[in-house]
Design a protein around this motif. Structure first.
Motif, mmCIF file in Angstrom:
data_model
loop_
_atom_site.group_PDB
_atom_site.id
_atom_site.type_symbol
_atom_site.label_atom_id
_atom_site.label_comp_id
_atom_site.label_asym_id
_atom_site.label_seq_id
_atom_site.Cartn_x
_atom_site.Cartn_y
_atom_site.Cartn_z
ATOM 1 N N ARG A 123 3.387 8.662 -4.238
ATOM 2 C CA ARG A 123 3.466 7.557 -5.195
ATOM 3 C C ARG A 123 3.439 6.192 -4.488
ATOM 4 N NH1 ARG A 123 6.337 8.964 -10.182
ATOM 5 N NH2 ARG A 123 5.090 10.666 -11.077
ATOM 6 N N ASP A 124 3.739 6.201 -3.226
ATOM 7 C CA ASP A 124 3.845 4.945 -2.483
ATOM 8 C C ASP A 124 2.449 4.431 -2.126
ATOM 9 O OD1 ASP A 124 5.168 2.819 -1.370
ATOM 10 O OD2 ASP A 124 5.773 3.873 0.451
ATOM 11 N N TYR A 125 2.382 3.167 -1.774
ATOM 12 C CA TYR A 125 1.091 2.521 -1.551
ATOM 13 C C TYR A 125 1.255 1.330 -0.617
ATOM 14 C CZ TYR A 125 3.036 -0.866 -4.821
ATOM 15 O OH TYR A 125 3.858 -1.780 -5.414
ATOM 16 N N LEU A 126 0.131 0.790 -0.171
ATOM 17 C CA LEU A 126 0.094 -0.461 0.573
ATOM 18 C C LEU A 126 -0.506 -1.526 -0.327
ATOM 19 C CD1 LEU A 126 -1.148 0.699 4.101
ATOM 20 C CD2 LEU A 126 1.197 0.328 3.325
ATOM 21 N N GLY A 127 0.204 -2.645 -0.478
ATOM 22 C CA GLY A 127 -0.257 -3.705 -1.359
ATOM 23 C C GLY A 127 -1.254 -4.634 -0.681
ATOM 24 N N TRP A 128 -1.804 -5.512 -1.476
ATOM 25 C CA TRP A 128 -2.756 -6.513 -0.995
ATOM 26 C C TRP A 128 -2.010 -7.758 -0.519
ATOM 27 C CZ3 TRP A 128 -7.360 -4.413 -0.529
ATOM 28 C CH2 TRP A 128 -7.727 -3.366 -1.377
ATOM 29 N N PRO A 129 -2.631 -8.594 0.319
ATOM 30 C CA PRO A 129 -1.946 -9.802 0.814
ATOM 31 C C PRO A 129 -1.526 -10.764 -0.286
ATOM 32 C CG PRO A 129 -3.881 -9.305 2.142
ATOM 33 C CD PRO A 129 -3.933 -8.389 0.968
ATOM 34 N N GLY A 130 -2.276 -10.792 -1.386
ATOM 35 C CA GLY A 130 -1.909 -11.674 -2.474
ATOM 36 C C GLY A 130 -2.092 -13.143 -2.124
ATOM 37 N N THR A 131 -1.422 -13.995 -2.866
ATOM 38 C CA THR A 131 -1.492 -15.432 -2.616
ATOM 39 C C THR A 131 -0.177 -15.913 -2.011
ATOM 40 O OG1 THR A 131 -0.889 -15.781 -4.944
ATOM 41 C CG2 THR A 131 -3.233 -15.873 -4.386
ATOM 42 N N ASP A 132 0.860 -15.980 -2.847
ATOM 43 C CA ASP A 132 2.157 -16.365 -2.281
ATOM 44 C C ASP A 132 3.314 -15.619 -2.941
ATOM 45 O OD1 ASP A 132 2.233 -17.598 -4.734
ATOM 46 O OD2 ASP A 132 2.725 -19.601 -3.982
ATOM 47 N N GLU A 133 3.022 -14.485 -3.587
ATOM 48 C CA GLU A 133 4.085 -13.694 -4.199
ATOM 49 C C GLU A 133 4.772 -12.803 -3.162
ATOM 50 O OE1 GLU A 133 0.238 -11.292 -4.920
ATOM 51 O OE2 GLU A 133 0.864 -13.370 -4.587
ATOM 52 N N VAL A 134 5.927 -12.250 -3.522
ATOM 53 C CA VAL A 134 6.618 -11.291 -2.668
ATOM 54 C C VAL A 134 5.798 -10.004 -2.620
ATOM 55 C CG1 VAL A 134 8.705 -9.893 -2.368
ATOM 56 C CG2 VAL A 134 8.888 -12.276 -3.111
ATOM 57 N N ILE A 135 5.591 -9.459 -1.421
ATOM 58 C CA ILE A 135 4.714 -8.295 -1.243
ATOM 59 C C ILE A 135 5.398 -7.261 -0.340
ATOM 60 C CG2 ILE A 135 2.465 -9.331 -1.731
ATOM 61 C CD1 ILE A 135 2.240 -10.078 1.211
ATOM 62 N N PRO A 136 6.419 -6.562 -0.849
ATOM 63 C CA PRO A 136 7.219 -5.683 0.008
ATOM 64 C C PRO A 136 6.508 -4.427 0.492
ATOM 65 C CG PRO A 136 7.933 -5.502 -2.273
ATOM 66 C CD PRO A 136 6.966 -6.636 -2.217
ATOM 67 N N ASN A 137 5.354 -4.080 -0.053
ATOM 68 C CA ASN A 137 4.646 -2.877 0.381
ATOM 69 C C ASN A 137 3.422 -3.186 1.228
ATOM 70 O OD1 ASN A 137 6.292 -1.890 -1.906
ATOM 71 N ND2 ASN A 137 5.167 0.010 -1.594
ATOM 72 N N THR A 138 3.283 -4.401 1.684
ATOM 73 C CA THR A 138 2.038 -4.802 2.324
ATOM 74 C C THR A 138 2.134 -4.720 3.842
ATOM 75 O OG1 THR A 138 1.461 -6.218 0.475
ATOM 76 C CG2 THR A 138 0.375 -6.670 2.567
ATOM 77 N N LYS A 139 1.130 -4.082 4.443
ATOM 78 C CA LYS A 139 1.106 -3.857 5.895
ATOM 79 C C LYS A 139 0.426 -5.030 6.593
ATOM 80 C CE LYS A 139 0.298 0.026 9.070
ATOM 81 N NZ LYS A 139 0.058 -0.767 10.271
ATOM 82 N N PHE A 140 1.154 -6.137 6.708
ATOM 83 C CA PHE A 140 0.641 -7.308 7.400
ATOM 84 C C PHE A 140 0.772 -7.154 8.913
ATOM 85 C CE2 PHE A 140 0.413 -10.709 4.029
ATOM 86 C CZ PHE A 140 -0.798 -11.221 4.453
ATOM 87 N N PHE A 141 1.910 -6.612 9.344
ATOM 88 C CA PHE A 141 2.232 -6.553 10.770
ATOM 89 C C PHE A 141 2.809 -5.174 11.094
ATOM 90 C CE2 PHE A 141 3.410 -10.701 8.969
ATOM 91 C CZ PHE A 141 2.493 -11.532 9.593
ATOM 92 N N GLY A 142 2.270 -4.513 12.110
ATOM 93 C CA GLY A 142 2.872 -3.286 12.605
ATOM 94 C C GLY A 142 3.098 -2.259 11.511
ATOM 95 N N ASN A 143 4.186 -1.499 11.642
ATOM 96 C CA ASN A 143 4.578 -0.505 10.650
ATOM 97 C C ASN A 143 5.489 -1.173 9.625
ATOM 98 O OD1 ASN A 143 3.359 1.789 12.092
ATOM 99 N ND2 ASN A 143 4.992 1.449 13.589
ATOM 100 N N ASP A 144 5.059 -1.162 8.363
ATOM 101 C CA ASP A 144 5.773 -1.886 7.313
ATOM 102 C C ASP A 144 7.004 -1.099 6.875
ATOM 103 O OD1 ASP A 144 5.764 -4.193 5.480
ATOM 104 O OD2 ASP A 144 5.604 -2.648 3.940
ATOM 105 N N LEU A 145 8.179 -1.629 7.169
ATOM 106 C CA LEU A 145 9.422 -0.939 6.844
ATOM 107 C C LEU A 145 9.594 -0.788 5.334
ATOM 108 C CD1 LEU A 145 11.818 -2.562 9.446
ATOM 109 C CD2 LEU A 145 11.500 -0.091 9.136
ATOM 110 N N ASN A 146 10.039 0.390 4.912
ATOM 111 C CA ASN A 146 10.367 0.631 3.513
ATOM 112 C C ASN A 146 11.770 0.105 3.255
ATOM 113 O OD1 ASN A 146 10.695 1.524 0.914
ATOM 114 N ND2 ASN A 146 10.951 3.681 1.465
#
Length: 501
Positions: free
Chosen positions: A281-304
């Protein structure tokens, strides 16, 4: 000061590639004992010295991610399923499936352990590709090793190229050799490329892919956006497709450390279950514009950061860091990357000052006024006090300083920042930290000041807000140069001396 913990890139890491939270430059990991900035003893001595002169020290805190490297590879069934689902998920369980961000192609090592001798036919396909662009935008580098041969990468003037016909439907290329690379394209979208390899002895088959694109004058085949997904969706051997069973996806998420021996230093390990995506059910989000993006893999391994184990560990580490080093407050890095509820919980669980008050906190929320205000007020409603950097004001000051010969109306400064905003997004001057340049904007040419430093530094002193004392570092702490003359600061009580290394 920069993040004090050991980074994944060793002596070259500014600390934002955080690897071992409890290694402050006193354990031999990632090729070095010291961090980029020195040893643990030097860190403690620096903080004690600053305290002796009445200077508070704030630590840069990274809660969004952990980096790993080739020594941290582990099988990751969650990522394998995510890739084979081509990042299409139904996170709410309501039967509505959406396209989410692919896992980076070059951060997966595909393996078939202990493959028996014989012929293998490996089929490659792509997804989330720029199908309307020329085929040069849909390239990939394919590496296969099945006998331990050394890596033999391509170069523009000496490359192995995929050749046609190669359609994955009975027509294939014979791979040029173990340890070699092939450059190829998915053309058109929906194309399948097939490669044959032959094992003479039992050995692990390793497959690595990297998204590439063509550039010209001179020609090269260079890495591109790794969200352009490529993967071995079928591997045939003796009439059986091994992809659903024997094929494994290895990621840099199996993180273990040397044994920590100091007081309060936890001996944790991390694995794929601590990082997004964790299940079907989990996913990686998009960078978006300036909203909160807790599932997005911007850097390294994205902590849950929704995981109670992850939350507890990061809070425990913050408490240990504060008590061990004596930091007086914190800069929270990239708070867009995790939910504000966790940010508030982390802040509320940090050790209090001797008078019972909360330590100072400022958040890096790189966004517009409305988003920044919403984050600050959300955290405040949860009982935590956190300021925010005034990125909107910084953007206006940069435009003013780099005016490029055009007329610039000084009245545009009136409501440029968060404190004097007149559009409903204002914050108190005690909730805002103003700045002109920082370690990010000062290294990116489209954001830095390059024409008139004195003007933004002077106007920076005028609006309300808390001005920071900023130390820019390269390889170590260096002597500083004052760029606002002391005579100006004497006439402007709020004027901070903004220093640049």
């Amino acid at each position: 000061m920069p993040p004090p913990s050991k980074g994944n890139f060793g002596i070259y890491d500014m600390g934002y590639g955080i690897y071992d939270h409890f290694d402050l430059g006193n354990y031999n990991q990632k090729g070095t004992v010291e961090t980029r900035f020195g040893s643990r003893d030097e860190l403690l001595n620096m903080v004690q010295t600053m305290h002796a002169y009445g200077i508070e020290v704030y630590a840069d805190i990274v809660l969004n991610h952990i980096f790993g490297g080739p020594d941290n590879l582990e099988p990751n069934p969650a990522v394998k399923q995510y890739v084979f689902d081509e990042a299409i998920r139904d996170p709410d369980g309501d039967g509505v499936y959406d396209q989410f961000s692919p896992y980076p192609t070059n951060e997966i090592v595909w393996r078939i352990p202990d493959a028996e001798p014989g012929d293998y036919y490996i089929k490659i396909k792509g997804y989330w590709l720029p199908c309307s662009d020329p085929k040069g935008e849909r390239g990939y580098d394919l590496y296969i090793n099945w006998d331990g041969s050394p890596d033999q990468p391509n170069s523009p003037d000496n490359a192995n190229w995929e050749y046609e016909p190669n359609d994955g439907n009975g027509q294939y290329n014979v791979f040029p050799g173990s340890g070699k690379h092939v450059w190829a394209h998915i053309d058109p979208c929906g194309d399948v490329d097939e490669y044959k390899i032959t094992l003479t002895v039992t050995h692990t088959i390793e497959i690595r892919l990297e998204a590439r694109r063509e550039v010209y004058n001179p020609f090269d085949f260079v890495p591109t956006d790794q969200r352009r997904g490529y993967y071995p969706f079928e591997v045939w051997h003796n009439g059986q497709n091994l992809a659903p069973t024997a094929l494994q996806a290895w990621t840099y998420t199996g993180i273990t450390y040397v044994t920590h021996t100091g007081p309060g230093e936890a001996n944790w390990s991390w694995n794929y279950s601590h990082f997004h995506p964790v299940d079907d059910r989990d996913y990686l989000g998009w960078p978006g514009t300036d909203e909160v993006i807790p599932n997005t893999k911007f850097f390294g391994n994205d902590l849950n950061t929704f995981d109670p184990v992850v939350q507890d560990r990061l809070i425990t580490w913050g408490q240990w860091l504060t008590n061990t080093v004596g930091f007086d407050g914190y800069r929270l890095d990239f708070v867009r990357g995790y939910q504000p509820e966790f940010a508030a919980d982390w802040i509320n669980n940090m050790p209090r000052r001797s008078d019972g008050s909360q330590r100072f906190v400022v958040a890096e929320y790189w966004g517009g006024k409305a988003a920044i205000k919403n984050w600050v007020t959300t955290v405040e409603s949860l009982g935590a006090d956190a300021d925010a950097f005034d990125f909107p004001l910084k953007s206006t000051l940069t435009d003013m300083a780099n005016w490029n010969g055009a007329d610039w109306d000084m009245s545009w400064l009136n409501h440029a920042g968060l404190v004097r905003d007149d559009g409903g997004n204002n914050l108190s001057g005690l909730q805002v930290v103003t700045f002109v340049e920082n370690h990010d904007t000062g290294k990116e040419s489209d954001k830095w000041l390059w024409r008139d430093w004195d003007m933004p530094m002077l106007t920076f002193c005028l609006p309300k807000g808390v001005p920071p004392f900023s130390i820019h570092t390269s390889t170590a702490f260096r002597s500083m140069i004052t760029v606002i003359p002391a005579s100006r600061c004497r006439r402007l009580p709020r004027c901070a001396r903004i220093l640049s290394g």
